[in-house]
Scaffold this motif. Structure first.
Motif, PDB file in Angstrom:
ATOM      1  N   ASP A  61      -0.987   5.777   9.556  1.00  0.00           N
ATOM      2  CA  ASP A  61      -1.251   6.418   8.006  1.00  0.00           C
ATOM      3  C   ASP A  61      -2.015   5.416   7.401  1.00  0.00           C
ATOM      4  N   MET A  62      -2.553   4.084   7.428  1.00  0.00           N
ATOM      5  CA  MET A  62      -3.025   3.148   6.903  1.00  0.00           C
ATOM      6  C   MET A  62      -4.605   3.555   7.153  1.00  0.00           C
ATOM      7  N   LEU A  63      -4.657   3.837   8.487  1.00  0.00           N
ATOM      8  CA  LEU A  63      -5.904   4.334   8.668  1.00  0.00           C
ATOM      9  C   LEU A  63      -6.590   5.610   8.317  1.00  0.00           C
ATOM     10  N   GLU A  64      -5.477   6.850   8.186  1.00  0.00           N
ATOM     11  CA  GLU A  64      -5.877   7.820   7.696  1.00  0.00           C
ATOM     12  C   GLU A  64      -6.052   7.986   6.239  1.00  0.00           C
ATOM     13  N   ARG A  65      -5.162   7.307   5.351  1.00  0.00           N
ATOM     14  CA  ARG A  65      -5.161   7.360   4.150  1.00  0.00           C
ATOM     15  C   ARG A  65      -6.096   6.592   3.494  1.00  0.00           C
ATOM     16  N   TYR A  66      -6.273   5.203   3.977  1.00  0.00           N
ATOM     17  CA  TYR A  66      -7.357   4.173   3.334  1.00  0.00           C
ATOM     18  C   TYR A  66      -8.614   4.033   4.054  1.00  0.00           C
ATOM     19  N   GLY A  67      -8.358   4.450   5.277  1.00  0.00           N
ATOM     20  CA  GLY A  67      -9.728   4.142   6.208  1.00  0.00           C
ATOM     21  C   GLY A  67      -9.420   2.457   6.499  1.00  0.00           C
ATOM     22  N   ILE A  68      -8.360   2.009   6.698  1.00  0.00           N
ATOM     23  CA  ILE A  68      -8.448   0.508   6.897  1.00  0.00           C
ATOM     24  C   ILE A  68      -7.457   0.488   8.381  1.00  0.00           C
TER      25      ILE A  68
ATOM     26  N   PHE B  71       0.860  -1.156  -0.047  1.00  0.00           N
ATOM     27  CA  PHE B  71      -0.073  -0.156  -0.152  1.00  0.00           C
ATOM     28  C   PHE B  71       1.057   1.285   0.016  1.00  0.00           C
ATOM     29  N   GLU B  72       0.621   1.992  -0.865  1.00  0.00           N
ATOM     30  CA  GLU B  72       1.519   3.275  -0.757  1.00  0.00           C
ATOM     31  C   GLU B  72       0.982   4.238   0.000  1.00  0.00           C
ATOM     32  N   LEU B  73       1.761   4.975   1.082  1.00  0.00           N
ATOM     33  CA  LEU B  73       1.362   5.827   1.812  1.00  0.00           C
ATOM     34  C   LEU B  73       1.490   7.254   1.520  1.00  0.00           C
ATOM     35  N   THR B  74       2.762   7.426   0.956  1.00  0.00           N
ATOM     36  CA  THR B  74       3.203   8.883   0.601  1.00  0.00           C
ATOM     37  C   THR B  74       3.809   8.712  -0.971  1.00  0.00           C
ATOM     38  N   LYS B  75       3.376   9.562  -1.705  1.00  0.00           N
ATOM     39  CA  LYS B  75       3.979   9.688  -2.967  1.00  0.00           C
ATOM     40  C   LYS B  75       5.241  10.296  -3.030  1.00  0.00           C
TER      41      LYS B  75
END
Length: 183
Positions: free
Chosen positions: A171-178, A118-122
């Motif tokens: 970051d996974m929770l913030e970006r993807y809601g997972i 999963f990409e968190l930041t580009k």
């Protein structure tokens, strides 16, 4: 303050002590600390004539235990495993994979995947023209249960507290809601 002897100091042959200092025997050059440490790590003797001496405490023919192939244990004491070409970071991770495969065979879960990125930041360019690397999170397992994507990661008590992991989990929770499910 004691008066020092003029330099270079000349010591007559056969003298064993000068004041409180012991005089070294020049007949056999000793290994320096650096040479001794290199020898202890590699087993390769330094290039000195002292190793030709019969009474040498470091014989060149003897192999040092550090060079016998002893492996350093893993940081978190995990044991890497492989099954049918799939590599796992621990016995526990491999065991959980078998459990998930079994659940997929029963039809409880679907679309089981291993090591999903999963990409968190580009990747971004800074003001000075240099590039900031992208960051990503690699989940141990992903699958779909009841129409919802589930992300699981096998973690020990110690690795759950790892700062990098905790930040990526957030970051996974913030970006993807997972929410990452820790096993």
């Amino acid at each position: 303050m004691a008066k020092r002897a003029p330099w270079p100091m000349v010591v007559p042959a056969g003298t064993t002590t000068v004041g409180t200092a012991r005089v070294r025997d020049d007949s056999r050059p000793a290994m320096t600390t650096a040479q001794r440490r290199i020898y202890e790590l590699t087993g390769n003797p330094p290039q000195t004539s002292a190793l030709d001496d019969v009474e040498d405490p470091f014989p060149a023919h003897r192999q040092h235990p550090a060079t016998l192939g002893a492996k350093k244990p893993a940081k978190y004491r995990n044991t890497k495993r492989e099954h049918e070409g799939i590599k796992f970071d621990s016995k526990r991770e491999m065991s959980h994979w078998f459990h998930l495969v079994e659940q997929q065979a029963k039809g409880l879960i679907s679309d089981l995947k291993l090591q999903v990125k999963f990409e968190l930041t580009k990747r971004n360019q800074r003001d000075d023209g240099t590039w900031e690397r992208a960051s990503s999170y690699i989940a141990d397992f992903t699958y779909i249960r009841d129409g919802k994507l589930v992300v699981e990661d096998v973690k020990s008590e110690i690795t759950r507290k790892n700062g990098k992991y905790v930040q990526k989990r957030k970051d996974m929770l913030e970006r993807y809601g997972i929410t990452v499910k820790e096993i």
